[in-house]
Design an enzyme around this catalytic site. Structure first.
Site, PDB file in Angstrom:
ATOM      1  N   ARG A   1       4.997  -4.486 -11.036  1.00  0.00           N
ATOM      2  CA  ARG A   1       5.514  -3.212 -11.563  1.00  0.00           C
ATOM      3  C   ARG A   1       6.031  -2.275 -10.472  1.00  0.00           C
ATOM      4  NH1 ARG A   1       1.582  -0.276 -14.406  1.00  0.00           N
ATOM      5  NH2 ARG A   1       3.252   0.912 -15.359  1.00  0.00           N
TER       6      ARG A   1
ATOM      7  N   LYS B   1       2.722  -5.110  -2.598  1.00  0.00           N
ATOM      8  CA  LYS B   1       2.265  -3.786  -3.058  1.00  0.00           C
ATOM      9  C   LYS B   1       1.412  -3.053  -2.029  1.00  0.00           C
ATOM     10  CE  LYS B   1      -0.741  -3.566  -6.507  1.00  0.00           C
ATOM     11  NZ  LYS B   1      -1.254  -3.462  -7.885  1.00  0.00           N
TER      12      LYS B   1
ATOM     13  N   GLY C   1      -7.238  -3.646  -2.626  1.00  0.00           N
ATOM     14  CA  GLY C   1      -6.382  -3.114  -1.556  1.00  0.00           C
ATOM     15  C   GLY C   1      -5.458  -2.011  -2.019  1.00  0.00           C
TER      16      GLY C   1
ATOM     17  N   GLU D   1     -11.342  -6.804 -20.900  1.00  0.00           N
ATOM     18  CA  GLU D   1     -10.021  -6.373 -20.442  1.00  0.00           C
ATOM     19  C   GLU D   1      -9.251  -5.776 -21.615  1.00  0.00           C
ATOM     20  OE1 GLU D   1      -8.778  -6.319 -17.160  1.00  0.00           O
ATOM     21  OE2 GLU D   1     -10.935  -6.525 -17.058  1.00  0.00           O
TER      22      GLU D   1
ATOM     23  N   ASN E   1      12.223  24.955  33.241  1.00  0.00           N
ATOM     24  CA  ASN E   1      13.022  25.437  32.111  1.00  0.00           C
ATOM     25  C   ASN E   1      14.189  24.481  31.896  1.00  0.00           C
ATOM     26  OD1 ASN E   1      13.614  28.194  30.469  1.00  0.00           O
ATOM     27  ND2 ASN E   1      15.497  27.141  31.034  1.00  0.00           N
TER      28      ASN E   1
ATOM     29  N   TYR F   1      19.295   5.660  27.971  1.00  0.00           N
ATOM     30  CA  TYR F   1      19.573   4.309  27.475  1.00  0.00           C
ATOM     31  C   TYR F   1      20.972   3.895  27.920  1.00  0.00           C
ATOM     32  CZ  TYR F   1      19.811   0.502  24.029  1.00  0.00           C
ATOM     33  OH  TYR F   1      19.912  -0.712  23.412  1.00  0.00           O
TER      34      TYR F   1
HETATM   35  C1  UD1 Z   1      -8.499  -5.073 -12.716  1.00  0.00           C
HETATM   36  C2  UD1 Z   1      -9.739  -5.320 -13.584  1.00  0.00           C
HETATM   37  C3  UD1 Z   1      -9.833  -4.225 -14.640  1.00  0.00           C
HETATM   38  C4  UD1 Z   1      -9.877  -2.868 -13.992  1.00  0.00           C
HETATM   39  C5  UD1 Z   1      -8.662  -2.689 -13.088  1.00  0.00           C
HETATM   40  C6  UD1 Z   1      -8.765  -1.427 -12.291  1.00  0.00           C
HETATM   41  C7  UD1 Z   1     -10.026  -7.725 -13.601  1.00  0.00           C
HETATM   42  C8  UD1 Z   1      -9.859  -8.965 -14.395  1.00  0.00           C
HETATM   43  N1  UD1 Z   1      -9.627  -6.617 -14.195  1.00  0.00           N
HETATM   44  O1  UD1 Z   1      -7.391  -5.228 -13.582  1.00  0.00           O
HETATM   45  O2  UD1 Z   1     -10.988  -4.395 -15.432  1.00  0.00           O
HETATM   46  O3  UD1 Z   1      -9.927  -1.852 -14.961  1.00  0.00           O
HETATM   47  O4  UD1 Z   1      -8.579  -3.777 -12.149  1.00  0.00           O
HETATM   48  O5  UD1 Z   1      -7.637  -1.281 -11.474  1.00  0.00           O
HETATM   49  O6  UD1 Z   1     -10.535  -7.770 -12.491  1.00  0.00           O
HETATM   50  N2  UD1 Z   1      -5.685  -9.770  -6.998  1.00  0.00           N
HETATM   51  C9  UD1 Z   1      -5.767 -10.836  -6.135  1.00  0.00           C
HETATM   52  N3  UD1 Z   1      -5.574 -12.092  -6.612  1.00  0.00           N
HETATM   53  C10 UD1 Z   1      -5.350 -12.346  -7.921  1.00  0.00           C
HETATM   54  C11 UD1 Z   1      -5.282 -11.246  -8.813  1.00  0.00           C
HETATM   55  C12 UD1 Z   1      -5.450  -9.968  -8.317  1.00  0.00           C
HETATM   56  O7  UD1 Z   1      -5.982 -10.663  -4.925  1.00  0.00           O
HETATM   57  O8  UD1 Z   1      -5.221 -13.519  -8.275  1.00  0.00           O
HETATM   58  C13 UD1 Z   1      -5.869  -8.422  -6.445  1.00  0.00           C
HETATM   59  C14 UD1 Z   1      -4.634  -7.545  -6.577  1.00  0.00           C
HETATM   60  O9  UD1 Z   1      -3.852  -7.638  -5.416  1.00  0.00           O
HETATM   61  C15 UD1 Z   1      -5.224  -6.143  -6.733  1.00  0.00           C
HETATM   62  C16 UD1 Z   1      -6.575  -6.402  -7.401  1.00  0.00           C
HETATM   63  O10 UD1 Z   1      -6.879  -7.756  -7.208  1.00  0.00           O
HETATM   64  O11 UD1 Z   1      -5.481  -5.561  -5.484  1.00  0.00           O
HETATM   65  C17 UD1 Z   1      -6.551  -6.065  -8.881  1.00  0.00           C
HETATM   66  O12 UD1 Z   1      -5.638  -6.917  -9.515  1.00  0.00           O
HETATM   67  P1  UD1 Z   1      -4.806  -6.470 -10.759  1.00  0.00           P
HETATM   68  O13 UD1 Z   1      -4.055  -7.644 -11.239  1.00  0.00           O
HETATM   69  O14 UD1 Z   1      -4.064  -5.223 -10.420  1.00  0.00           O
HETATM   70  O15 UD1 Z   1      -5.988  -6.154 -11.771  1.00  0.00           O
HETATM   71  P2  UD1 Z   1      -5.858  -5.309 -13.064  1.00  0.00           P
HETATM   72  O16 UD1 Z   1      -5.128  -6.093 -14.097  1.00  0.00           O
HETATM   73  O17 UD1 Z   1      -5.407  -3.944 -12.765  1.00  0.00           O
END
Ligand code: UD1
Length: 450
Positions: free
Chosen positions: A15, A22, A104, A153, A358, A368
């Site tokens: 997104r 990101k 992150g 979720e 000054n 450069y």
């Molecule tokens: C996740 C939570 C959700 C919570 C929300 C808060 C889960 C299943 N859901 O959803 O309950 O309310 O965060 O922000 O955990 N990432 C990886 N590898 C992957 C998938 C994700 O490293 O395979 C990392 C992403 O880079 C990110 C974090 O995990 O930093 C969260 O992933 P994202 O897909 O944004 O989770 P949400 O769907 O927001």
């Protein structure tokens, strides 16, 4: 108890609509990842593992830029937060102690909250927040008979579950061995076909482990998923930084127009005018003044110095006490000793200016040559005449002077006057004659065109 942190940073962040991973988008001048790493570092954990995947090389480089010993693991396919944590657990090997999972892209988590999670006595502790804003995407914490029994979720939730106002922040803490056990039991039979980390809550509860929810303010777990989120987070950061500066005794003439970086440090009784932007790495000592419309990054301003209006200080600009840098001056990688004045329209790069010198208007250090950078050394109590071009490498001795309009290509000895310009010749009456000729020429042209 020993603590390890896992920072998940492998997701693509679709997104954001960006080629940049990101977590490398910047908030207050630093990548989101660095904000998470800084929060993690404050807890002084034994280990920190960063899970990288999408744009892995760039994210790894950013992690190493923050901490040259940063440990990263690669999640080749992004198969969900549970799968990501499984990769980090492999890297943690036989670690015993508490593991905290952070994202992150959640830059505002505080040390107090992380400490709460680190010190929690429950087997699994989930960080949630209360909100009435009905956020989509976020998981809901399902509490039954006063107990947290599972996380659902949004995509998988019934309308009744979607109406729950206790929301999952994504951060959780669990004993390392138990986390291994619970992650091993995850499946991916859900709306996204992913291994959800959140499912460990239901599994832990059904196996009789204690599971609790800690809560924090919603703003603390603000996650960044879109450019709009990023802009909102920047607003939150700036509002806090401005309030903190005022609280610390800094005068801000128009706080809403001053932009801080994550590490801006400003001393008490410093004054900041309107429309000032701080990039990373700026320190301003007590009593210094930054006037309107200045841009500063990677520089140090000492007590009693004044900068601007309309000045640009770039990395390596160091102003000692009582220096003055005025309008339309750019300074890069240059040290100004005490009391140096650079009033107007000047570029100083790769230079050292001795005390009480000054620098006249329009001075340029020609540092450069199109291939390499060269240094300009200017001694103490030097007077550089207006519009002097200092062709580096060049050294100007103490107490020396350059004549206005000079192009200085050779070193100037101590207390010498350097004249590097064509001598002036006056032709009596020639201006009047020229004006007459020009006017006659113009009249002739006008007649011809009639
Ligand atoms: C996740 C939570 C959700 C919570 C929300 C808060 C889960 C299943 N859901 O959803 O309950 O309310 O965060 O922000 O955990 N990432 C990886 N590898 C992957 C998938 C994700 O490293 O395979 C990392 C992403 O880079 C990110 C974090 O995990 O930093 C969260 O992933 P994202 O897909 O944004 O989770 P949400 O769907 O927001």
């Amino acid at each position: 108890m020993a603590t390890a942190l896992i920072i998940l940073a492998a997701g693509q962040g679709t997104r954001m609509n960006s080629d940049l991973p990101k977590v490398l988008h910047r908030l207050a001048g630093a990548p989101l990842l660095h904000h998470a790493m800084r929060a993690a570092e404050a807890l002084e954990p034994e280990r920190t593992i960063i899970v990288v995947g999408h744009g892995g090389d760039a994210v790894r480089r950013a992690a190493l830029a923050f901490d040259e010993n940063a440990e990263t693991v690669t999640q080749t396919e992004q198969r969900g937060t549970g799968h990501a944590v499984a990769q980090a657990l492999l890297a943690l090997g036989g670690f015993t102690g508490r593991v905290i999972v952070l994202f992150g892209d959640t830059p505002f988590i505080t040390l107090e909250t992380l400490e709460k999670l680190a010190n929690s006595q429950a087997d699994v502790t989930v960080l949630g927040f209360h909100t009435d804003s009905k956020p989509q995407r976020y998981g809901r914490l399902v509490v039954e008979n006063g107990k947290l029994t599972r996380i659902v979720e949004f995509k998988d939730a019934s309308p009744a579950e979607q109406a729950i106002t206790l929301i999952n922040s994504g951060v959780l803490a669990c004993d390392a061995a138990l986390l291994n056990e619970l992650i091993g039991a995850l499946g991916n039979d859900n709306a996204s076909g992913e291994y959800y980390l959140t499912d460990i809550v239901g599994i832990a509860h059904s196996r009789g482990y204690s599971v609790v929810a800690e809560t924090c303010a919603e703003a603390e777990t603000l996650g960044i998923d879109s450019r709009q989120n990023l802009a909102d987070a920047e607003k939150v950061f700036q509002a806090r930084a401005r309030a903190e500066a005022l609280e610390n005794g800094v005068t801000l003439h128009d706080p809403d127009t001053v932009y801080f970086a994550f590490d801006t440090a400003i001393g008490r009784d410093a004054t900041i005018g309107p429309n000032v932007v701080f990039g990373p790495g700026v320190t301003v000592e007590s009593g210094a003044e930054i006037r309107a419309f200045c841009h500063l990054e990677g520089c140090h301003i000492s007590r009693g110095a004044t900068v601007g209006p309309f000045a640009r200080l770039r990395p390596g600009a160091e102003l000692a006490e009582d220096c003055h840098v005025g309008n339309f001056v750019e300074i890069k990688n240059t040290i100004l000793d005490e009391g140096v004045k650079v009033g107007h329209l000047t570029y100083l790069g790769d230079a050292h200016i001795g005390e009480f010198s000054n620098i006249g208007a329009g001075t340029v250090t020609c540092n450069y040559d199109g291939v390499s950078k060269h240094r300009t050394e200017i001694g103490a109590r030097v007077f550089i005449g207006s519009d002097t071009m200092l062709v580096a490498p060049v050294t100007i001795g103490d107490g020396a002077m350059t004549a206005s309009g000079s192009v200085i290509t050779e070193d100037v000895p101590t207390e010498a006057l350097a004249l590097g310009r064509a001598p002036q010749v006056n032709k009596p009456g020639l201006a009047r004659k020229l004006f007459e000729k020009f006017k006659a020429d113009k009249r002739k042209r006008q007649k011809e065109s009639e």
